[in-house]
Write an enzyme that holds these catalytic residues in place. Structure first.
Site, PDB file in Angstrom:
ATOM      1  N   GLY A   1       0.828  -1.199   0.000  1.00 14.79           N
ATOM      2  CA  GLY A   1       0.000   0.000   0.000  1.00 14.79           C
ATOM      3  C   GLY A   1       0.861   1.247   0.000  1.00 14.79           C
ATOM      4  O   GLY A   1       2.038   1.214   0.380  1.00 14.79           O
ATOM      5  N   CYS A   2       0.292   2.342  -0.428  1.00 16.60           N
ATOM      6  CA  CYS A   2       1.076   3.574  -0.533  1.00 16.60           C
ATOM      7  C   CYS A   2       1.496   4.086   0.835  1.00 16.60           C
ATOM      8  O   CYS A   2       2.662   4.460   1.027  1.00 16.60           O
ATOM      9  CB  CYS A   2       0.305   4.632  -1.320  1.00 16.60           C
ATOM     10  SG  CYS A   2      -1.383   4.905  -0.766  1.00 16.60           S
ATOM     11  N   TYR A   3       0.577   4.120   1.793  1.00 11.52           N
ATOM     12  CA  TYR A   3       0.969   4.562   3.138  1.00 11.52           C
ATOM     13  C   TYR A   3       2.005   3.624   3.753  1.00 11.52           C
ATOM     14  O   TYR A   3       3.020   4.089   4.309  1.00 11.52           O
ATOM     15  CB  TYR A   3      -0.251   4.649   4.054  1.00 11.52           C
ATOM     16  CG  TYR A   3      -1.169   5.823   3.824  1.00 11.52           C
ATOM     17  CD1 TYR A   3      -0.719   7.128   3.950  1.00 11.52           C
ATOM     18  CD2 TYR A   3      -2.510   5.629   3.517  1.00 11.52           C
ATOM     19  CE1 TYR A   3      -1.585   8.209   3.777  1.00 11.52           C
ATOM     20  CE2 TYR A   3      -3.377   6.698   3.342  1.00 11.52           C
ATOM     21  CZ  TYR A   3      -2.915   7.982   3.473  1.00 11.52           C
ATOM     22  OH  TYR A   3      -3.763   9.047   3.306  1.00 11.52           O
TER      23      TYR A   3
ATOM     24  N   THR B   1       4.209   1.908   2.325  1.00 12.45           N
ATOM     25  CA  THR B   1       5.492   2.176   1.686  1.00 12.45           C
ATOM     26  C   THR B   1       6.180   3.365   2.339  1.00 12.45           C
ATOM     27  O   THR B   1       7.354   3.297   2.746  1.00 12.45           O
ATOM     28  CB  THR B   1       5.301   2.436   0.177  1.00 12.45           C
ATOM     29  OG1 THR B   1       4.773   1.256  -0.433  1.00 12.45           O
ATOM     30  CG2 THR B   1       6.607   2.833  -0.498  1.00 12.45           C
ATOM     31  N   ALA B   2       5.449   4.462   2.442  1.00 15.99           N
ATOM     32  CA  ALA B   2       6.054   5.674   3.002  1.00 15.99           C
ATOM     33  C   ALA B   2       6.480   5.452   4.449  1.00 15.99           C
ATOM     34  O   ALA B   2       7.599   5.812   4.850  1.00 15.99           O
ATOM     35  CB  ALA B   2       5.070   6.844   2.911  1.00 15.99           C
TER      36      ALA B   2
END
Lengths: 342, 342, 342, 342
Positions: free
Chosen positions: D145-147, D149-150
């Site tokens: 997921g994008c979150y 990842t960050a």
């Protein structure tokens, strides 16, 4: 009978917002407007949205210009308020939108500002327990910082009810007007639009000790605060996510009840119905704070989210609210509660 | 004594702006709020910025719900106003924020809207010569389109003074609220932010004949209008660049003089000092239009630029202004003239 | 074999965009980077997006630093290019992103820039008839202005085909990076976001004579240009609405045909299918221009709308495209044609 | 020899970003593009920025359409990937940008998604210890997921080095493209611009267990995660502020050293020099993560801030990076590391 008001720092964003509100205040008559680097210019050239005051000429910020008004608002760089306030006399209501008189502990001031501590004035956050009483009749008000306003309104019910541990972790996003009109590269529109970035990370932002001061007073013990401010691509608004570890046995119902009780009668703070979360757009230009809270049972934390307009409830609106209380006027007089949305 | 007001279409952007202004209007008492697809819901769930009305429940848009008020504002899709207005009776002030009664020529209506023409009501742009007189005491008002408001306020002094040829070329940028709350892919934030795009190019936008109608009446001859609207990455505001070929011998001084004369006493239109140009931010949430004009001697054209808030002066504020006139109240009552800036 | 390239003005927006493209260009080796006020600093502190060049140190902008490269890009304030170019020698390809060598008529230069005219170099808009030929093998290129690029690509097919009168009316919106990194109050994010405003109104913008030059050459007669630039709340992008009176008898089909013919084989200009209109987001970071055109029969005008990225096709991308042509490389080498969207 | 690639869900934001990158990938040949509700339409009508693929026609998302390619990217709503993957055969590299195969614990999946658990695939975050090895040669990849990842890129060095307690508090801001192209009122431009708001507060966001999974694996014990996502007024980008309590005795130097060591050789993660903080604009369209870290000694917490482009490193870029590794191509092939800024 009208209250005469002077504004020092009328060319900045805080000064402009003060004037936007004061022009529409039914009991106020606007007197001297000052602004050092822009003295001699008409306000219309600097604040084109303030059409009714367009032809007013800015004076230099001197005691002479500010004296003779019932109320003097100071929207100046920190460090300049004490000298002016001293000379204005004890009968003038001096409302300082700067930081000079917010902190109680000299050590906090020296650590974060690096200059001598000017003192402590009654703190202009009427929603805090005991604050209204201290503001009534006072002739000196320290307007809270914009982040501490958002964060304290979000967390004070939890601390006041003893629901959370003395360890808060806070991340907030602010519109760019919070940084003022200073000409700095990272504040250019080209840099800001489409971008988010943090600053003052690691406990170095000057609003950190002010938050700790507010929360510690409520908790009755020292509260440590981890605070990370971020710059968001919008001109106005603060969205603060404020979390603290829940004490053992705290339930979601208890949290809800504490917030309902603490906020029920506040004219400018609105606890949203369950399921709704605050958006800064809903308080654009309004003196309203929107608050919502959840108990994250997995992580064991209370998570409060609050939205304010940094220039209105976060600065100028809060200042006018305190003025109303100090002067014995109705607290809500002249203050918008509806945001300009969408 | 309070004026009772109903708003049909209270869940949309125009309806929300009407309510923002009406709540703050000292002579208005807000009655029924209607909204078909959202009937039964509390307004707070749909318009979270309207805190004081959060608990009001939307009714269905029926004559029954709207009847019994002194004023009924219609913020409905076009084609629905005539039937409602007929049944409300001649003593009710009906103010239509839609297009139904704006155009005088049936042929224009049919060409641009493709349905039968409902008729023509007094036109709610008080700044036009003769318009205030027609609005006084009327019980029917057609609120102008947002683009025609901006463009007409920018160009009418030039046409009224006979300075320009009957051939206008206009490009305007609008904030996205002008497109309403409709769920269309090109209105998503992801698509809009950081982007500009045109629409309705080539004379097909429905506001084109309304502009031509206004300018032609002033010119005393048919004015052709080339109008290109564009969508800008901002929620509110219209910036209209309106140009027309200067008649032979027209000087910059003559243009300035005509604008000064035409706008000197308008409470809601401000001709900026020479050298300043309007920004939409300066009228954010205000009922003000800012105007500036130049004569481009090389191109032989008068270039007028006007800025309004599409929802305020461009829709709801203009509607309230017309209400004030129709009811014999002071024209400026309850209308903000200061923008929320920055 | 790699082409060595130096960039003067590497700390600005045009310089940064040149480097973004050049790093990804398969035939280029990046040499000296210069920037006067920032000399001695690492590029990473000034252009944090250029990660692969973060440790490069900026040198002062001197002939010594720039000499010895195959290509020198100048992204400097106007007035500084001539002296540098003279000393670099005729074998170095000098590509000037500034204005100094764009205008053919000395009188135009003097009127708009108020300084002596430096001369005229081959004009780096390859899409213009005859321009590619002039660029092949040249060692001097004047990169067009960003607005003239957008406007000329939008209107040249109409003028080249003799469809329109010599009288153009143009309104364009630009992202803020077009104004550079200068620290000016009106470019602050707080001022720009949520706002549109015009500037340089009335024929005084310096890109006006450049547009007139381009269109006049195509028309074979002097074309007057009424040009109004506006500042839009986005970092990048130009949307130009360019209109001209249609000659008698011109049909929509003839207009379409002229545009299809003129643009069919252009690698960086795309005539959209009928019914689609360009959005600047679609060319974000790309060297592409999107164009659409309509005949407004009511107003008798051809309306062309074009979208570019002001920093890419409008400046740095156009510059690299001209470099490719001048050096005999494939014109499309290293140039992105896909925008970063949404 | 080219790798043939199909993309399922080509009309959405993740699909569009995949195609933007794949078109520019030197080893890829783009095959079938599918999208259910838009089948039969040309891609140019849906993704106007993808000029080179404008004439490609979308097919329905079926195994037949997707079969016969070396690689199939799935950018579909969750729950649809398993059935397709099963039928594609074990020799096809299937890269799922959805959530279906990210979580290891069935209980987590059921709690957060409410449907049967499909299984677990190798996790496409190559920067995690051991992840590259698991990705080499695999034919199934679960893109994070994008979150997560960050957040994981921001915190993994601290957990991997054993510097922090198993209790993370995270607040992140995302651009609106993270919410996809769904037509929801709160995603309209009018609602989003100028506003920040939270969602999924209190531990209910579906990315929470994925973060906990990643951090727990590093810590070697269960890590609780308090995660609050917020929606920011920008199309792209995630700024994550990730904090965790420092273990006793941890020093700022130890934190710095751990981050330098963990990130030194990562091609797509850049630890900024001390004193610089990441801005999302610097990674706009790039596969880069920028990271900075501080030890807040007063609060006793490690504060890591990371910036990514949610569509690039957060989704499509990460997917292509994993493809490169799985296929034995150079990991950096075809992936931009420079953001489009300003």
């Amino acid at each position: 009978m009208a209250v005469t008001v002077a504004v020092a720092g009328a060319s900045g964003y805080a000064g402009g917002e003060l004037l936007r509100l004061l022009v529409q205040h039914p009991q106020v008559e606007i007197g001297a407007l000052t602004g050092n680097s822009n003295a001699g210019q008409p306000l219309g050239a600097l604040q084109p949205h303030l059409a009714p005051l367009a032809d007013r000429i800015l004076q230099s910020t001197t005691v002479e210009a500010l004296a003779g008004h019932d109320v003097v608002f100071l929207a100046l760089p920190h460090g300049q308020s004490a000298a002016i306030a001293e000379q204005l006399g004890d009968d003038v209501l001096v409302i300082d939108c700067g930081a000079d008189f917010r902190l109680r502990e000299e050590a906090d001031w020296v650590r974060y500002y690096g200059s001598p501590h000017a003192g402590t004035w009654p703190y202009g956050l009427p929603e805090l327990p005991g604050a209204r009483e201290a503001l009534r009749g006072t002739r000196r008000v320290a307007v809270p910082g914009c982040y501490p306003t958002a964060v304290t309104l979000g967390l004070f019910p939890a601390y006041a009810a003893g629901l959370v541990e003395p360890e808060a972790v806070i991340v907030a996003a602010s519109g760019t007007s919070g940084a003022g009109k200073a000409l700095k590269p990272h504040l250019l529109g080209s840099e800001v639009m489409g971008s988010m970035s943090p600053y003052g990370v690691g406990g170095v932002h000057r609003h950190t000790p002010e938050m700790a001061q507010n929360l510690s007073a409520l908790a009755g013990e020292p509260v440590t605060v981890s605070f990370t401010p971020t710059l968001a691509p919008m001109p106005r608004g603060i969205l603060a996510t404020s979390t603290a570890k829940a004490k053992p046995g705290v339930t979601a119902a208890a949290v809800r009840e504490a917030y309902e009780k603490a906020l029920a009668r506040e004219p400018f703070v609105r606890l949203l119905p369950e399921g709704m979360w605050p958006a800064t757009a809903a308080v654009y230009g309004a003196n309203t704070a929107l608050v919502q809270v959840a108990l994250d049972e997995g992580a064991g934390r209370v998570v409060a989210v609050s939205a304010i307009d940094n220039l209105t409830k976060g600065t100028a609106g809060g200042a006018v609210q305190s003025m109303n209380i100090a002067l014995g006027l109705p607290e809500e007089l002249g203050l918008p509660t509806i945001g300009v949305a969408p």
